[in-house]
Motif scaffolding. Structure first.
Motif, short mmCIF file in Angstrom:
data_model
loop_
_atom_site.label_atom_id
_atom_site.label_comp_id
_atom_site.label_asym_id
_atom_site.label_seq_id
_atom_site.Cartn_x
_atom_site.Cartn_y
_atom_site.Cartn_z
N TYR A 18 8.49 -17.23 -24.22
CA TYR A 18 8.86 -17.95 -22.89
C TYR A 18 9.28 -17.01 -21.97
CZ TYR A 18 8.60 -21.44 -26.44
OH TYR A 18 8.00 -22.43 -27.41
N ASN A 118 14.59 -29.05 -12.01
CA ASN A 118 13.19 -28.51 -11.80
C ASN A 118 12.75 -28.46 -10.56
OD1 ASN A 118 13.22 -28.18 -14.51
ND2 ASN A 118 11.60 -29.48 -14.98
N TYR A 173 10.39 -13.64 -13.33
CA TYR A 173 9.12 -14.21 -13.82
C TYR A 173 7.76 -13.54 -13.61
CZ TYR A 173 8.64 -17.04 -9.44
OH TYR A 173 8.58 -17.27 -8.16
N TYR A 177 4.43 -14.68 -15.34
CA TYR A 177 3.96 -15.94 -14.73
C TYR A 177 3.28 -16.05 -13.37
CZ TYR A 177 6.44 -18.27 -18.47
OH TYR A 177 7.11 -18.60 -19.53
N ARG A 180 3.22 -18.57 -10.65
CA ARG A 180 3.18 -19.77 -11.28
C ARG A 180 4.84 -20.41 -11.63
NH1 ARG A 180 -0.46 -16.99 -13.88
NH2 ARG A 180 0.47 -17.33 -15.92
N ARG A 181 5.30 -20.30 -10.61
CA ARG A 181 6.85 -20.62 -10.92
C ARG A 181 7.18 -21.87 -11.53
NH1 ARG A 181 11.49 -21.19 -6.03
NH2 ARG A 181 10.93 -18.93 -5.70
N GLU A 183 5.41 -22.96 -14.18
CA GLU A 183 5.49 -22.70 -15.58
C GLU A 183 6.80 -21.91 -16.23
OE1 GLU A 183 1.82 -20.76 -16.75
OE2 GLU A 183 0.80 -22.17 -15.21
N TYR A 184 7.18 -21.37 -15.24
CA TYR A 184 8.61 -20.35 -15.58
C TYR A 184 9.44 -21.21 -15.77
CZ TYR A 184 12.78 -17.77 -14.52
OH TYR A 184 14.01 -17.29 -14.47
N SER A 186 9.52 -24.54 -16.32
CA SER A 186 9.38 -25.40 -17.65
C SER A 186 9.54 -24.77 -18.85
CB SER A 186 7.75 -25.95 -17.81
OG SER A 186 7.46 -26.74 -18.93
N ALA A 187 9.03 -23.25 -18.87
CA ALA A 187 9.48 -22.64 -20.38
C ALA A 187 10.76 -22.43 -20.36
CB ALA A 187 8.91 -21.41 -20.07
#
Length: 213
Positions: A18, A118, A173, A177, A180-181, A183-184, A186-187
Motif C-alpha cells: 500500500y 477522502n 505517494y 501512484y 493517481r491521488r 488510489e493512494y 483509498s490504499a
C-alpha cells in the motif's frame, strides 16, 4: 530544545504493497529530517529565539510565521503520521467505543466519515493534509489544511485536535501512484493504525488535549 527524528515502529518495507518501501525511506529520512533541521535552525536564529525551550505542541499552537508553520508543522504532522500507520491487519479494524459512537453521531456511519475524509484529501489543492479530529465542543469533524499547517494552528479553517491525518503532498505517494491521488487515499485505509487513533481520542483529544510527541 533540539528536535530529533523519531524512529519508526516498523520497517520501511512493512506497509507494502500500500505504501512502497522507497517512499517510506525517503519520506522519513529526507523530508521529515529536513523539517527537523529547519525548525532547529530557526529556533537557534535571532528570529526564533523566543521559541527556545518550547515543546513542538506549544510551537505549532502559536505558529504564524511561515518558517514555523512549514517546519514546526512538518515535524509535528509527520511524527504523528508514522504512528497513524501500521502493517495491514495488525492494528485494529476501525474506531471503537465512544469514538465510534461520536463518528456515527457526526456522520451517520464510519463509512460516511471515510467518504468525507477522502473528499477532503482529494480536493485539497496542491500540497497539504486531510484530518479527522475533535473540536472544542467535543464533536468529531473532518477538515484539510495547506502545506504543513495543521488544525492546532491559529490560522485553522476548522480548529480541532487531530487524531488521524493523511499526508497528500506528492512526495508521500508519487513514486508509487504518480498522479493517481485517489488510489493512494483509498490504499491508506488498509494501513491505518486504528489502535492509535482510538488511543489518541480516549487519552487526549476527548479531554481537550493535543496528542504529545
Amino acid at each position: 530544545m533540539s528536535f530529533t527524528l523519531p524512529p519508526l515502529k516498523y520497517a520501511y518495507t512493512a506497509l507494502e504493497p500500500y505504501v512502497d518501501t522507497a517512499t517510506m525511506e525517503i519520506h522519513h529520512t529526507k523530508h521529515h529530517q529536513a523539517y527537523i533541521n529547519n525548525i532547529n535552525n530557526y529556533i537557534n536564529s535571532e528570529a526564533g529565539a523566543s521559541l527556545k525551550g518550547k515543546s513542538i505542541i506549544e510551537i505549532v499552537k502559536t505558529a504564524t510565521a511561515p518558517a514555523v508553520r512549514n517546519n514546526g508543522g512538518g515535524h509535528y504532522n509527520h511524527t504523528l503520521f508514522w504512528t497513524w500507520m501500521a502493517p495491514a491487519g495488525t492494528a485494529g479494524t476501525g474506531p471503537t467505543g465512544e469514538l465510534k459512537a461520536k463518528i456515527e453521531e457526526a456522520f451517520g456511519s464510519v463509512d460516511a466519515m471515510k467518504e468525507k475524509f477522502n473528499a477532503a484529501a482529494l480536493t485539497r489543492f496542491g500540497s497539504g493534509w486531510a484530518w479527522l479530529g475533535v473540536t472544542a465542543d467535543g464533536k468529531i469533524a473532518v477538515t484539510s489544511s495547506a502545506n504543513q499547517d495543521n488544525p492546532l494552528m491559529p490560522n485553522s479553517e476548522v480548529p480541532l485536535i487531530p487524531i488521524l491525518g493523511l499526508d497528500v503532498w506528492e512526495h508521500a505517494y508519487y513514486l508509487q501512484y504518480q498522479n493517481r491521488r485517489p488510489e493512494y487515499i483509498s490504499a491508506f485505509w488498509n494501513v491505518v493504525n486504528w489502535d492509535k487513533v482510538n488511543e489518541y481520542y480516549t487519552n487526549y483529544a476527548s479531554k481537550g488535549e493535543a496528542v504529545p510527541i
